[in-house]
Design a protein around this motif. Structure first.
Motif, short mmCIF file in Angstrom:
data_model
loop_
_atom_site.label_atom_id
_atom_site.label_comp_id
_atom_site.label_asym_id
_atom_site.label_seq_id
_atom_site.Cartn_x
_atom_site.Cartn_y
_atom_site.Cartn_z
N ILE A 157 0.86 -1.18 0.00
CA ILE A 157 0.00 0.00 0.00
C ILE A 157 0.89 1.23 0.00
O ILE A 157 1.74 1.40 0.89
CB ILE A 157 -0.91 0.00 1.24
N PHE A 158 0.74 2.05 -0.98
CA PHE A 158 1.56 3.25 -1.02
C PHE A 158 1.04 4.21 0.05
O PHE A 158 -0.15 4.40 0.19
CB PHE A 158 1.50 3.92 -2.40
N PRO A 159 1.99 4.75 0.84
CA PRO A 159 1.54 5.65 1.91
C PRO A 159 0.71 6.81 1.38
O PRO A 159 1.01 7.37 0.34
CB PRO A 159 2.84 6.14 2.54
N ARG A 160 -0.30 7.12 2.12
CA ARG A 160 -1.18 8.21 1.72
C ARG A 160 -0.62 9.51 2.24
O ARG A 160 -0.30 9.62 3.42
CB ARG A 160 -2.58 7.99 2.28
N PHE A 161 -0.50 10.48 1.38
CA PHE A 161 0.02 11.76 1.83
C PHE A 161 -1.10 12.54 2.50
O PHE A 161 -2.23 12.56 2.03
CB PHE A 161 0.60 12.54 0.65
N ASN A 162 -0.71 13.17 3.57
CA ASN A 162 -1.70 13.94 4.31
C ASN A 162 -1.95 15.27 3.60
O ASN A 162 -1.09 16.14 3.54
CB ASN A 162 -1.19 14.18 5.73
N GLY A 163 -3.14 15.38 3.05
CA GLY A 163 -3.46 16.59 2.31
C GLY A 163 -3.68 17.79 3.20
O GLY A 163 -3.63 18.94 2.74
N GLY A 164 -3.94 17.57 4.46
CA GLY A 164 -4.23 18.66 5.37
C GLY A 164 -3.03 19.53 5.70
O GLY A 164 -3.19 20.70 6.05
N ALA A 212 6.12 13.45 3.75
CA ALA A 212 6.02 12.72 2.49
C ALA A 212 7.33 11.97 2.22
O ALA A 212 7.32 10.81 1.81
CB ALA A 212 5.70 13.67 1.35
N ALA A 213 8.44 12.63 2.47
CA ALA A 213 9.75 12.01 2.24
C ALA A 213 9.92 10.80 3.15
O ALA A 213 10.41 9.75 2.72
CB ALA A 213 10.86 13.02 2.48
N ASP A 214 9.49 10.94 4.39
CA ASP A 214 9.57 9.82 5.33
C ASP A 214 8.76 8.63 4.83
O ASP A 214 9.18 7.49 4.93
CB ASP A 214 8.98 10.23 6.70
N GLU A 215 7.58 8.95 4.33
CA GLU A 215 6.69 7.87 3.89
C GLU A 215 7.23 7.17 2.66
O GLU A 215 7.10 5.97 2.52
CB GLU A 215 5.28 8.42 3.66
N VAL A 216 7.86 7.95 1.77
CA VAL A 216 8.45 7.33 0.59
C VAL A 216 9.60 6.43 1.01
O VAL A 216 9.77 5.32 0.50
CB VAL A 216 8.93 8.41 -0.42
N GLU A 217 10.36 6.89 1.99
CA GLU A 217 11.47 6.10 2.49
C GLU A 217 10.95 4.80 3.10
O GLU A 217 11.50 3.73 2.87
CB GLU A 217 12.24 6.91 3.54
N GLU A 218 9.88 4.91 3.86
CA GLU A 218 9.29 3.74 4.48
C GLU A 218 8.82 2.76 3.41
O GLU A 218 9.03 1.56 3.52
CB GLU A 218 8.12 4.18 5.36
N TYR A 219 8.22 3.32 2.38
CA TYR A 219 7.71 2.48 1.29
C TYR A 219 8.84 1.71 0.64
O TYR A 219 8.73 0.52 0.38
CB TYR A 219 7.00 3.38 0.27
N SER A 220 9.97 2.38 0.41
CA SER A 220 11.06 1.70 -0.28
C SER A 220 11.73 0.66 0.61
O SER A 220 12.37 -0.26 0.11
CB SER A 220 12.08 2.70 -0.83
N THR A 221 11.59 0.78 1.94
CA THR A 221 12.12 -0.29 2.79
C THR A 221 11.14 -1.46 2.85
O THR A 221 11.55 -2.60 2.99
CB THR A 221 12.39 0.16 4.25
N LEU A 222 9.86 -1.14 2.76
CA LEU A 222 8.85 -2.19 2.86
C LEU A 222 8.78 -3.05 1.60
O LEU A 222 8.50 -4.24 1.67
CB LEU A 222 7.46 -1.59 3.13
N LEU A 223 9.07 -2.43 0.47
CA LEU A 223 8.90 -3.11 -0.81
C LEU A 223 9.67 -4.45 -0.89
O LEU A 223 9.06 -5.47 -1.22
CB LEU A 223 9.30 -2.17 -1.95
N PRO A 224 10.99 -4.45 -0.59
CA PRO A 224 11.69 -5.75 -0.64
C PRO A 224 11.17 -6.76 0.39
O PRO A 224 11.19 -7.97 0.13
CB PRO A 224 13.16 -5.40 -0.37
#
Ligand SMILES: [Zn+2]
Length: 110
Positions: A29-36, A46-58
């Motif tokens: 699940i791609f992290p949802r960016f907080n629009g608020g 957002a950068a944190d979430e992208v980083e988290e996503y790239s660690t979760l992927l493998p």
């Protein structure tokens, strides 16, 4: 082995969802960016979430592969083909099966 498959599914469901179209496929699940939020705080988040996503992927990938192999092994048990090497047709070493219950090939073919 069913237990192991269940626990992997549970692990996967924490950060991925089952793909309904492809059997046995999971999507992270791609992290949802907080629009608020706006400004640098939002960017940082957002950068944190992208980083988290790239660690979760493998992790997601290896769990998914393991789950697929376990399900294959379970199907083989049903068909009575479990423990037979897919490449050479010989029986897979018991020690290997103990270490890797989902093994599809024998020691010499792995
Ligand atoms: Zn073999």
């Amino acid at each position: 082995m069913e237990k192991e498959a269940k626990s992997i599914e549970k692990e996967l469901s924490k950060f991925a969802k089952k793909d309904d179209k492809v059997k046995g496929d999971w999507d992270t699940i791609f992290p949802r960016f907080n629009g608020g939020e706006s400004g640098s705080a939002a960017l940082e988040k957002a950068a944190d979430e992208v980083e988290e996503y790239s660690t979760l992927l493998p992790i997601e990938y290896s769990l998914e592969m393991k789950l697929k192999n376990i399900n294959l092994a379970l199907e083989k048990i049903k068909k009575g083909e479990y423990g037979i090497c897919e490449k050479c047709g010989k029986e897979i070493d018991e020690e290997r099966l103990k270490a890797f219950p989902e093994a599809r090939t024998c020691n010499s073919c792995k």
